[in-house]
Motif scaffolding. Structure first.
Motif, PDB file in Angstrom:
ATOM      1  N   GLU A 119      35.990  55.718  33.191  1.00  0.00           N
ATOM      2  CA  GLU A 119      35.686  55.645  34.607  1.00  0.00           C
ATOM      3  C   GLU A 119      36.248  54.350  35.176  1.00  0.00           C
ATOM      4  OE1 GLU A 119      31.441  55.313  35.345  1.00  0.00           O
ATOM      5  OE2 GLU A 119      31.137  54.214  33.473  1.00  0.00           O
ATOM      6  N   ILE A 120      36.429  54.357  36.495  1.00  0.00           N
ATOM      7  CA  ILE A 120      36.819  53.150  37.220  1.00  0.00           C
ATOM      8  C   ILE A 120      35.582  52.617  37.927  1.00  0.00           C
ATOM      9  CG2 ILE A 120      38.191  52.176  39.093  1.00  0.00           C
ATOM     10  CD1 ILE A 120      39.988  52.856  36.870  1.00  0.00           C
ATOM     11  N   LEU A 121      35.277  51.349  37.684  1.00  0.00           N
ATOM     12  CA  LEU A 121      34.137  50.704  38.321  1.00  0.00           C
ATOM     13  C   LEU A 121      34.608  49.485  39.110  1.00  0.00           C
ATOM     14  CD1 LEU A 121      31.668  50.757  35.287  1.00  0.00           C
ATOM     15  CD2 LEU A 121      31.507  52.183  37.343  1.00  0.00           C
ATOM     16  N   PHE A 122      33.865  49.138  40.138  1.00  0.00           N
ATOM     17  CA  PHE A 122      34.161  47.949  40.937  1.00  0.00           C
ATOM     18  C   PHE A 122      33.011  46.960  40.799  1.00  0.00           C
ATOM     19  CE2 PHE A 122      36.984  51.110  42.571  1.00  0.00           C
ATOM     20  CZ  PHE A 122      38.127  50.387  42.922  1.00  0.00           C
ATOM     21  N   PRO A 123      33.256  45.681  41.060  1.00  0.00           N
ATOM     22  CA  PRO A 123      32.196  44.681  40.884  1.00  0.00           C
ATOM     23  C   PRO A 123      30.870  45.068  41.528  1.00  0.00           C
ATOM     24  CG  PRO A 123      34.275  43.576  41.271  1.00  0.00           C
ATOM     25  CD  PRO A 123      34.542  45.045  41.438  1.00  0.00           C
ATOM     26  N   THR A 124      30.929  45.608  42.745  1.00  0.00           N
ATOM     27  CA  THR A 124      29.682  45.958  43.445  1.00  0.00           C
ATOM     28  C   THR A 124      28.939  47.100  42.760  1.00  0.00           C
ATOM     29  OG1 THR A 124      30.999  47.350  44.935  1.00  0.00           O
ATOM     30  CG2 THR A 124      30.445  45.126  45.703  1.00  0.00           C
ATOM     31  N   ASP A 125      29.635  47.915  41.972  1.00  0.00           N
ATOM     32  CA  ASP A 125      28.975  49.002  41.246  1.00  0.00           C
ATOM     33  C   ASP A 125      28.030  48.495  40.173  1.00  0.00           C
ATOM     34  OD1 ASP A 125      30.418  50.917  42.709  1.00  0.00           O
ATOM     35  OD2 ASP A 125      32.065  50.933  41.251  1.00  0.00           O
ATOM     36  N   ILE A 126      28.255  47.262  39.726  1.00  0.00           N
ATOM     37  CA  ILE A 126      27.427  46.700  38.653  1.00  0.00           C
ATOM     38  C   ILE A 126      26.691  45.435  39.109  1.00  0.00           C
ATOM     39  CG2 ILE A 126      28.653  47.712  36.687  1.00  0.00           C
ATOM     40  CD1 ILE A 126      30.335  45.201  36.504  1.00  0.00           C
ATOM     41  N   GLY A 127      26.573  45.295  40.427  1.00  0.00           N
ATOM     42  CA  GLY A 127      25.722  44.241  40.959  1.00  0.00           C
ATOM     43  C   GLY A 127      26.369  42.891  41.178  1.00  0.00           C
ATOM     44  N   PHE A 128      27.711  42.844  41.255  1.00  0.00           N
ATOM     45  CA  PHE A 128      28.399  41.562  41.440  1.00  0.00           C
ATOM     46  C   PHE A 128      29.296  41.605  42.671  1.00  0.00           C
ATOM     47  CE2 PHE A 128      27.449  41.620  36.911  1.00  0.00           C
ATOM     48  CZ  PHE A 128      26.959  40.345  36.700  1.00  0.00           C
ATOM     49  N   GLN A 129      29.574  40.440  43.196  1.00  0.00           N
ATOM     50  CA  GLN A 129      30.539  40.312  44.271  1.00  0.00           C
ATOM     51  C   GLN A 129      31.939  40.097  43.686  1.00  0.00           C
ATOM     52  OE1 GLN A 129      29.821  40.676  47.647  1.00  0.00           O
ATOM     53  NE2 GLN A 129      27.857  41.351  46.770  1.00  0.00           N
ATOM     54  N   GLN A 130      32.946  40.575  44.405  1.00  0.00           N
ATOM     55  CA  GLN A 130      34.321  40.350  43.962  1.00  0.00           C
ATOM     56  C   GLN A 130      34.673  38.871  44.095  1.00  0.00           C
ATOM     57  OE1 GLN A 130      37.129  43.376  45.106  1.00  0.00           O
ATOM     58  NE2 GLN A 130      38.798  41.886  45.334  1.00  0.00           N
ATOM     59  N   ILE A 131      35.439  38.364  43.139  1.00  0.00           N
ATOM     60  CA  ILE A 131      35.827  36.949  43.151  1.00  0.00           C
ATOM     61  C   ILE A 131      37.346  36.844  43.218  1.00  0.00           C
ATOM     62  CG2 ILE A 131      33.765  36.270  41.863  1.00  0.00           C
ATOM     63  CD1 ILE A 131      35.474  36.046  39.349  1.00  0.00           C
ATOM     64  N   GLY A 132      37.847  35.634  43.367  1.00  0.00           N
ATOM     65  CA  GLY A 132      39.286  35.410  43.452  1.00  0.00           C
ATOM     66  C   GLY A 132      39.880  35.058  42.099  1.00  0.00           C
ATOM     67  N   GLN A 133      41.147  35.339  41.937  1.00  0.00           N
ATOM     68  CA  GLN A 133      41.814  35.034  40.672  1.00  0.00           C
ATOM     69  C   GLN A 133      41.777  33.538  40.375  1.00  0.00           C
ATOM     70  OE1 GLN A 133      45.622  36.848  40.019  1.00  0.00           O
ATOM     71  NE2 GLN A 133      44.959  38.878  40.674  1.00  0.00           N
ATOM     72  N   GLU A 134      41.822  32.725  41.414  1.00  0.00           N
ATOM     73  CA  GLU A 134      41.808  31.274  41.209  1.00  0.00           C
ATOM     74  C   GLU A 134      40.494  30.799  40.577  1.00  0.00           C
ATOM     75  OE1 GLU A 134      40.153  32.143  45.271  1.00  0.00           O
ATOM     76  OE2 GLU A 134      41.905  32.818  44.102  1.00  0.00           O
ATOM     77  N   ASP A 135      39.447  31.606  40.677  1.00  0.00           N
ATOM     78  CA  ASP A 135      38.147  31.223  40.117  1.00  0.00           C
ATOM     79  C   ASP A 135      38.135  31.263  38.591  1.00  0.00           C
ATOM     80  OD1 ASP A 135      36.845  30.881  42.612  1.00  0.00           O
ATOM     81  OD2 ASP A 135      36.581  33.046  42.789  1.00  0.00           O
TER      82      ASP A 135
END
Length: 330
Positions: A240-256
């Motif tokens: 399956e394809i999941l996104f950060p918000t699907d598992i309770g997280f906010q998306q972050i930047g690559q620089e992080d």
């Protein structure tokens, strides 16, 4: 070998038995550097099949220094490398978080080949001394829930290939094989892949080899769940394809996720995460990978419960104590 090369140059796919034989010959020093280079070039020009991969992999296991570790339920958390992202040591940190949560981890790793700091680099910088002494590794596993297996101490056959790999101007299938040949044969793997093709190959290999497994590939190219975009997750139940918000997280930047330009900077981030001094982005990416590893060992648990276990390990100081216990058990 002449016949096998003729088959390869004709575009044929080899059997598992044939690739086993090739790797056995390499390990015994029976192939010249020119023959090894030709072999690696062929597999750079076309994808390696699952059965070819299994043949090479099985032979490497048979050629490696065996190590028998106590306990049947152990996991390794490791990425394929090769994503070119130069992230901090997310997989290695996740190993300490999972061990701190009470699970057994036998981590297999090496020096970095495509980034600043591999697992061996950062652990050596922290004072860990590599060993292939079985009794010492079992002691570390008993006292810290984790031990580390530095790949060159266990895979002498790879020494036959090393100068050829170094001389070639491209990645070879050995780059993606390394994460799958943990000499302690853990019962489960959380494997990260830098491409969808490698992710599918890993899943097929792990399933045929009988391991518990989760394979992840972040769709923007990371060989782990990076929370910078959606990710592909494959296990025995499907994909399956999941996104950060699907598992309770906010998306972050690559620089992080950048490790910095030196091993010292990677070491600083490593300790900051374990000491709860890191950024929330650094902490969260470790938590999600740790949670997926726990769920790989305990598929009956929800991902939210597994992430909560990982967070308790980190916030309580158990993950940091795991590092201390490991260094004290040398």
């Amino acid at each position: 070998m002449k016949q096998l090369f003729e088959q390869l140059f004709a575009g044929e796919v080899l059997t598992k038995e044939q690739t086993y034989s090739i790797m056995e010959n390499i390990g015994q020093g029976q192939l010249s550097h020119g023959e090894i280079a030709a072999l690696l070039t062929v597999f750079c020009m076309r994808p390696i099949s699952t059965m070819e991969f299994l043949g090479f992999r099985t032979a490497l296991y048979d050629l490696c220094k065996k190590v028998n570790l106590e306990g049947d339920e152990r996991i390794d958390i490791v990425g394929s490398g090769g994503d070119g992202k130069n992230t901090f040591n997310i997989s290695t940190l996740s190993c300490f978080v999972v061990a701190g949560a009470g699970y057994k981890v036998s981590k297999h790793g090496n020096y970095a080949s495509t980034s600043i700091s591999g697992s061996s680099n950062v652990l050596q910088s922290l004072g860990y001394q590599f060993t292939n002494d079985e009794s010492l590794l079992n002691r570390q596993l008993s006292e810290a829930n984790i031990c580390f297996l530095h790949a060159p101490l266990f895979h002498p056959a790879m020494g036959q290939v090393a100068p050829v790999r170094k001389a070639l101007p491209f990645k070879t299938f050995f780059n993606i094989m390394g994460p799958t040949i943990n000499p302690s044969q853990p019962s489960a793997y959380l494997l990260g892949a830098y491409s969808k093709t490698v992710a599918s190959l890993y899943a097929e290999v792990m399933e045929k080899a009988g391991y518990g497994f989760t394979v992840v590939h972040n769709i923007d190219g990371y060989d782990e769940v990076s929370l910078t975009d959606g990710f592909l997750k494959i296990n025995a139940q499907g994909q399956e394809i999941l996104f950060p918000t699907d598992i309770g997280f906010q998306q972050i930047g690559q620089e992080d996720l950048y490790s910095g330009d030196t091993i010292d900077s990677a070491k600083t981030i490593f300790l900051n995460v374990l000491e709860n001094k890191s950024t929330s982005a650094q902490k969260n990416v470790v938590l999600v990978n740790s949670g997926l590893a726990i769920q790989t060992l305990c598929p009956e648990k929800s991902i939210s419960d597994c992430i909560a276990e990982a967070e308790e390990s980190l916030q309580s100081g158990k993950a940091k104590q795991t590092l201390t216990n490991l260094l004290n058990a040398q």
